[in-house]
Design an enzyme around this catalytic site. Structure first.
Site, PDB file in Angstrom:
ATOM      1  N   THR A 127       0.860  -1.065   0.077  1.00  0.00           N
ATOM      2  CA  THR A 127      -0.074   0.032   0.131  1.00  0.00           C
ATOM      3  C   THR A 127       0.921   1.281   0.139  1.00  0.00           C
ATOM      4  O   THR A 127       2.056   1.242   0.466  1.00  0.00           O
ATOM      5  CB  THR A 127      -0.817  -0.201   1.322  1.00  0.00           C
ATOM      6  OG1 THR A 127      -1.415   1.313   1.458  1.00  0.00           O
ATOM      7  CG2 THR A 127      -0.277  -0.450   2.345  1.00  0.00           C
ATOM      8  N   ASP A 128       0.330   2.381  -0.507  1.00  0.00           N
ATOM      9  CA  ASP A 128       1.165   3.670  -0.394  1.00  0.00           C
ATOM     10  C   ASP A 128       1.173   3.952   0.755  1.00  0.00           C
ATOM     11  O   ASP A 128       2.139   4.973   1.222  1.00  0.00           O
ATOM     12  CB  ASP A 128       0.233   4.787  -1.120  1.00  0.00           C
ATOM     13  CG  ASP A 128      -0.928   4.881  -0.957  1.00  0.00           C
ATOM     14  OD1 ASP A 128      -1.650   4.218  -0.044  1.00  0.00           O
ATOM     15  OD2 ASP A 128      -1.755   5.991  -1.448  1.00  0.00           O
ATOM     16  N   GLU A 129       0.396   3.539   1.951  1.00  0.00           N
ATOM     17  CA  GLU A 129       0.371   4.110   3.345  1.00  0.00           C
ATOM     18  C   GLU A 129       1.781   3.746   3.961  1.00  0.00           C
ATOM     19  O   GLU A 129       2.187   4.434   5.161  1.00  0.00           O
ATOM     20  CB  GLU A 129      -0.633   3.402   3.915  1.00  0.00           C
ATOM     21  CG  GLU A 129      -2.070   3.894   3.397  1.00  0.00           C
ATOM     22  CD  GLU A 129      -3.358   3.534   4.284  1.00  0.00           C
ATOM     23  OE1 GLU A 129      -3.275   3.374   5.454  1.00  0.00           O
ATOM     24  OE2 GLU A 129      -4.170   3.361   3.492  1.00  0.00           O
ATOM     25  N   LYS A 156       2.380  -3.447   7.165  1.00  0.00           N
ATOM     26  CA  LYS A 156       2.520  -3.507   5.565  1.00  0.00           C
ATOM     27  C   LYS A 156       4.150  -3.261   5.323  1.00  0.00           C
ATOM     28  O   LYS A 156       4.854  -3.977   4.478  1.00  0.00           O
ATOM     29  CB  LYS A 156       1.573  -2.790   4.969  1.00  0.00           C
ATOM     30  CG  LYS A 156       0.377  -3.084   5.238  1.00  0.00           C
ATOM     31  CD  LYS A 156       0.010  -4.584   4.401  1.00  0.00           C
ATOM     32  CE  LYS A 156       0.101  -4.624   2.987  1.00  0.00           C
ATOM     33  NZ  LYS A 156      -0.130  -5.910   2.496  1.00  0.00           N
TER      34      LYS A 156
END
Ligand code: NAD
Ligand code: TYD
Length: 344
Positions: A127-129, A156
């Site tokens: 994820t971009d998070e 992640k």
């Protein structure tokens, strides 16, 4: 015949990915779906594939290496795609244990398994998070420093680092993908868009965290699925690909769009206490995926939202069933204490 192992295939993006594979390649692919069916896993999402002769489901936890090895040892696997995860930021704030277990320990177990099985490619769906957040300007690129802010994104990020290390150490054939916020059919109604659509349809209030000015980049789920598949087939090993929808919106923009489309009043919006550590803005530069994979998003926000709202209208029993179960206890725990906090 190309064989995919898809973990987390009974969840939102995994299920859409399996539908995408059969729609795109039909009899030329075999799909083995591994999912332990947490609260977010739902076999109804795959009803249309169940009868397909090339589809196999294994109910198992990705941490359970023994079972997985027993089930997969005679398979010849081309692409091993890891979607399985605990995926909701708010739940990671309530308790991070399951996030560490599945997103970190589970990733480590899958990497060892995929090595043993000698898979052609292992894709980690991330994820971009993991990049943290942005202020009003700039975009995440693939070498933006990893600076996760929530237990979800930290777990992640840890998974991504393990994947990278297996490339550097064992020369394992891995690719990592990092995508922005997905929306579309089968998304569990704890995430912003399906929660707001279903609450509006039920005439319930729509909880807006803080001021509603946080910004997300929204991508229609099928565009993400196509990107993951292209990364599996064509991605440069040991590298990362960002995917984004080119559709930045504030949360207020999104919620007002939904209310207008459903002909519901804005008075349903309720400002509630902000999320702890709430990331302000995510925005993606996907020029690497464009240049190397020939990928770009094909569905704009308005078209994707029209399709998504139509799906939630047509599949009312799908989300009503979810919202009538254990979900209610979560909702009470999560939102019971938030409601009214801004006015106090
Ligand atoms: P989801 O929560 O809808 O689905 C997760 C699936 O994984 C469920 O079917 C669940 O049963 C399964 N699962 C969880 N723990 C498991 C375990 N230990 N063993 C086996 N199965 C397990 O999630 P999603 O939104 O479909 O996200 C899929 C992946 O994409 C995640 O890795 C997530 O981090 C990533 N991602 C999501 C988004 C998004 O906007 N939803 C954006 C970028 C990346
Ligand atoms: P979410 O769908 O949980 O995705 P993420 O936190 O991974 O980006 O939330 C999207 C945005 O919507 C985020 O800024 C938090 C906000 N939000 C609300 O304002 N109210 C809600 O009830 C939820 C679930 C999210």
């Amino acid at each position: 015949m190309i064989t995919y192992v898809v973990t987390g295939g009974a969840g939102f993006i995994g299920a859409n990915f399996i539908h995408y594979l059969f729609k795109t390649y039909d009899d030329d692919v075999r799909v083995i779906n591994i999912d332990c069916l947490t609260y977010a896993g739902n076999l109804h999402n795959l009803k249309a594939c169940e009868a397909h002769p090339n589809y196999r489901f294994i109910k198992a936890d990705i941490c359970d290496s023994e079972t997985l090895l027993k089930e997969l040892k005679d398979e010849s696997i081309d692409y091993f795609i890891n979607f399985a995860a605990e995926s909701h930021v708010d739940r990671s704030i309530l308790g991070s244990g399951p996030f560490v277990q599945t997103n970190i320990v589970g990733t480590q177990r899958l990497l060892d398994l995929a090595r043993t099985l000698d898979v052609k490619r292992y894709v980690q769906v991330s994820t971009d998070e993991v990049y943290g957040d942005l202020d009003e300007t700039g975009f995440f690129v693939e070498d933006t420093p990893i600076q996760p802010n929530s237990p979800y994104s930290a777990s992640k990020a840890a998974g991504d680092l393990l994947v990278r290390s297996y490339y550097e150490t064992h020369k394992m054939p891995v690719v990592i993908t990092r995508c922005s916020n997905n929306y579309g059919p089968y998304q569990f109604p704890e995430k912003l868009i399906p929660l707001m659509i279903s609450n509006a349809l039920e005439g319930k209030s729509l909880p807006i965290y803080g001021t509603g000015t946080n910004v997300r980049d929204w991508i229609y789920v099928e565009d993400h699925c196509r990107g993951v598949d292209m990364a599996a087939r064509k991605g440069v090993l040991g590298t990362v690909y960002n995917f984004g929808g080119d559709s930045e919106r504030t949360n207020l923009d999104v919620v007002k769009w939904i209310l207008k489309s459903l002909d519901k009043p804005e008075s349903l919006m309720e400002y509630v206490e902000d999320r702890k550590g709430h990331d302000f803005r995510y925005a993606i530069d996907f020029s690497k995926a464009k240049a190397e994979l020939g990928w770009k998003p094909s569905v704009d926000f308005e078209t994707g939202m029209e399709r998504t709202i139509a799906w939630y209208l047509d599949n009312r029993s799908w989300w009503e069933c979810i919202k009538s179960g254990d979900y209610q206890a979560y909702y009470e725990k999560m939102y019971g204490k938030k409601v009214g906090k801004l006015d106090e």
